[in-house]
Scaffold this active site. Sequence first.
Site, PDB file in Angstrom:
ATOM      1  N   SER A  35      52.247 -55.865   6.757  1.00  0.00           N
ATOM      2  CA  SER A  35      52.893 -56.742   6.533  1.00  0.00           C
ATOM      3  C   SER A  35      52.631 -57.371   4.994  1.00  0.00           C
ATOM      4  O   SER A  35      51.610 -56.992   4.450  1.00  0.00           O
ATOM      5  CB  SER A  35      52.637 -58.307   7.308  1.00  0.00           C
ATOM      6  OG  SER A  35      53.192 -59.416   6.713  1.00  0.00           O
TER       7      SER A  35
ATOM      8  N   HIS B  88      53.409 -61.712  14.993  1.00  0.00           N
ATOM      9  CA  HIS B  88      53.186 -61.987  13.592  1.00  0.00           C
ATOM     10  C   HIS B  88      54.645 -62.576  12.910  1.00  0.00           C
ATOM     11  O   HIS B  88      54.938 -63.584  12.655  1.00  0.00           O
ATOM     12  CB  HIS B  88      52.561 -61.206  12.518  1.00  0.00           C
ATOM     13  CG  HIS B  88      53.022 -61.262  11.282  1.00  0.00           C
ATOM     14  ND1 HIS B  88      54.172 -61.082  10.565  1.00  0.00           N
ATOM     15  CD2 HIS B  88      51.993 -61.709  10.088  1.00  0.00           C
ATOM     16  CE1 HIS B  88      53.892 -61.255   9.278  1.00  0.00           C
ATOM     17  NE2 HIS B  88      52.683 -61.690   9.187  1.00  0.00           N
ATOM     18  N   ASN B  89      55.565 -61.520  13.348  1.00  0.00           N
ATOM     19  CA  ASN B  89      57.100 -61.796  12.789  1.00  0.00           C
ATOM     20  C   ASN B  89      57.482 -62.956  13.554  1.00  0.00           C
ATOM     21  O   ASN B  89      58.548 -63.694  13.098  1.00  0.00           O
ATOM     22  CB  ASN B  89      57.878 -60.367  12.852  1.00  0.00           C
ATOM     23  CG  ASN B  89      57.461 -59.580  11.984  1.00  0.00           C
ATOM     24  OD1 ASN B  89      56.476 -59.419  11.339  1.00  0.00           O
ATOM     25  ND2 ASN B  89      58.599 -58.811  11.868  1.00  0.00           N
TER      26      ASN B  89
ATOM     27  N   LYS C 146      51.790 -57.183  15.290  1.00  0.00           N
ATOM     28  CA  LYS C 146      52.765 -57.380  14.123  1.00  0.00           C
ATOM     29  C   LYS C 146      54.139 -58.094  14.810  1.00  0.00           C
ATOM     30  O   LYS C 146      54.718 -58.912  13.946  1.00  0.00           O
ATOM     31  CB  LYS C 146      53.202 -56.014  13.455  1.00  0.00           C
ATOM     32  CG  LYS C 146      54.275 -56.179  12.509  1.00  0.00           C
ATOM     33  CD  LYS C 146      53.907 -57.145  11.210  1.00  0.00           C
ATOM     34  CE  LYS C 146      54.670 -56.928   9.961  1.00  0.00           C
ATOM     35  NZ  LYS C 146      55.867 -57.034   9.930  1.00  0.00           N
TER      36      LYS C 146
ATOM     37  N   GLU D 155      56.719 -66.058  12.131  1.00  0.00           N
ATOM     38  CA  GLU D 155      57.379 -66.101  10.814  1.00  0.00           C
ATOM     39  C   GLU D 155      58.496 -66.607  10.985  1.00  0.00           C
ATOM     40  O   GLU D 155      59.000 -67.534  10.084  1.00  0.00           O
ATOM     41  CB  GLU D 155      57.276 -64.409  10.363  1.00  0.00           C
ATOM     42  CG  GLU D 155      58.157 -64.322   9.077  1.00  0.00           C
ATOM     43  CD  GLU D 155      58.217 -62.614   8.621  1.00  0.00           C
ATOM     44  OE1 GLU D 155      57.211 -62.068   8.703  1.00  0.00           O
ATOM     45  OE2 GLU D 155      59.340 -62.314   8.626  1.00  0.00           O
TER      46      GLU D 155
HETATM   47  C1  6PG Z   1      56.291 -58.870   6.816  1.00  0.00           C
HETATM   48  C2  6PG Z   1      57.563 -58.981   7.089  1.00  0.00           C
HETATM   49  C3  6PG Z   1      58.614 -57.958   7.098  1.00  0.00           C
HETATM   50  C4  6PG Z   1      60.099 -58.174   7.154  1.00  0.00           C
HETATM   51  C5  6PG Z   1      60.526 -58.515   8.534  1.00  0.00           C
HETATM   52  C6  6PG Z   1      61.926 -59.242   8.388  1.00  0.00           C
HETATM   53  O1  6PG Z   1      55.394 -59.027   7.665  1.00  0.00           O
HETATM   54  O2  6PG Z   1      56.214 -58.320   5.620  1.00  0.00           O
HETATM   55  O3  6PG Z   1      57.737 -59.536   8.468  1.00  0.00           O
HETATM   56  O4  6PG Z   1      58.285 -57.017   8.297  1.00  0.00           O
HETATM   57  O5  6PG Z   1      60.279 -59.276   6.106  1.00  0.00           O
HETATM   58  O6  6PG Z   1      60.800 -57.384   9.380  1.00  0.00           O
HETATM   59  O7  6PG Z   1      62.334 -59.396   9.609  1.00  0.00           O
HETATM   60  P1  6PG Z   1      63.789 -59.728   9.687  1.00  0.00           P
HETATM   61  O8  6PG Z   1      64.656 -58.977   9.053  1.00  0.00           O
HETATM   62  O9  6PG Z   1      63.965 -59.710  11.264  1.00  0.00           O
HETATM   63  O10 6PG Z   1      63.930 -61.223   9.421  1.00  0.00           O
END
Ligand code: 6PG
Length: 469
Positions: free
Chosen positions: A129, A186-187, A183, A190
């Site tokens: 990330s 985490h997303n 991860k 996010e």
């Molecule tokens: C990170 C982000 C990275 C990316 C996502 C975007 O931790 O650096 O999460 O992995 O920004 O994959 O995901 P989407 O395209 O699904 O928004």
Amino acid sequence: MRESDVGVYGLGAMGEGFALNLASKGLRVSVYNRTAERTREFVSRHVKEDQIKPTYSVEEFVKSLDRPRRIFVFVKAGPAVDEVLSSLLPHLENGDVIVDCGNSHFRDSDRRHGELGSKSIEFVGMGVSGGYEGALRGPSLMAGGSIRGYSELEGVLRDIAAKFQGDPCAGYFGPGGGGHLVKTVHNGIEYALMGAVAETYHLLKAALRLGNDELSDLFRDWSRGELSSFLVEATAEVLAYREGGEELLEKVLDVAEQKGTGIWTSQLSLELGVSAPSIDEAVHYRFVSAMKDLRSKYSRHSCALTSGGKLDREEVIESAKRSLYLSHLSSYLQGLTLLYESSKHLRYGFDPSEAFRVWRAGCIIRSRIVERAYSAFRSSEGERPEQFLEEFSGDFRSGMVYWRNFVVLAVQLGVPVPVTSSALNWFNSITSRWIAANVVQALRDYFGRHGFYRVDRPGTFTSNWGRGV
Ligand code: 6PG
């Protein structure tokens, strides 16, 4: 010529940043990309890096590496990963370590760990990330899979990872897809954090007609307090940014894309029966955003108000700030609960507090909330979600009235705030000793004789509910 210490397969933005990060730590790095053109272009931009060795066939790439080989793969999650693994396999030897650094589905990593393990290749699935900048300057690393493979990598990972007060943000989260599961969650978090930010921007714009510069100042101010986080700071920057004198944000189409990890987090929560509605709502928010044509067509039926009427500006701003903070807290807690249950039920066996440790720097959801939660985990024993709630209980209590006011105002104006309101409703539900599920059970029994438990007697009961049938 001496062999390389590590290899990077795939020179997209992340692979490129990662390779440069490795090289900057004094490691000799072989790089390979499916298209030679990209490799040549990369090397031409980084000729000064005598640490980097370009290679132009898979065989040359693998042969250039010191044993046991350590190969970091940066390709699009999905079938491309399997294709790369198959192309590498004939050239590998027992004990070589392959690290999938994409946003792979954790079940794919479970499978790959098993398949490669049976061929004596050590597979590690690792979430990375922090975007390009993180890969280059210090990402947050969530690894899982072969523990032997991880131990071959650990020193390198600790070197290149982001540091929080000197502590490297790299961790191991159990066999198979443990790292990719962390991860993914985490997303999911996010998604929810960003959804709540977007809704806060929307309400302040609609209710107070704040301009982007004013909003940027607000977010910047908030990012210096309890909302301190990468995403709130990034919001302040995005709001203020101008291109050719014009605010770029206002030129961005209101259609949010997604690559899948948010959906996977929701699927995981549905599969385990662990409620994480703000992550679901953040996914739906993106779905609805993508239904742009339909929204445009239906917009003539909109019942939203065009003006907030007479509002106390300072009060609305305070509500927005506290609401955003509590929505973020609620989203982290939902994700933490999901991690806690996943680790238990899917047998990855990690401690979710380890996720918060590696999320303190380098990653997209790094924040003061994460730091404080991790300190709380370290200073007392207990179940992590409950510890989190204990730690932030006072904040929920003192901010609750503002959180409610924010949602009430949004509802009154017709501003959609699904992430914020689900975060509030989830908090209300999860902290309720009693909720009205007795009605649901009674109705199930009424029409289907599905049975119910009673609060006053043990056993399963059914009733005709006075219907005589
Ligand atoms: C990170 C982000 C990275 C990316 C996502 C975007 O931790 O650096 O999460 O992995 O920004 O994959 O995901 P989407 O395209 O699904 O928004």
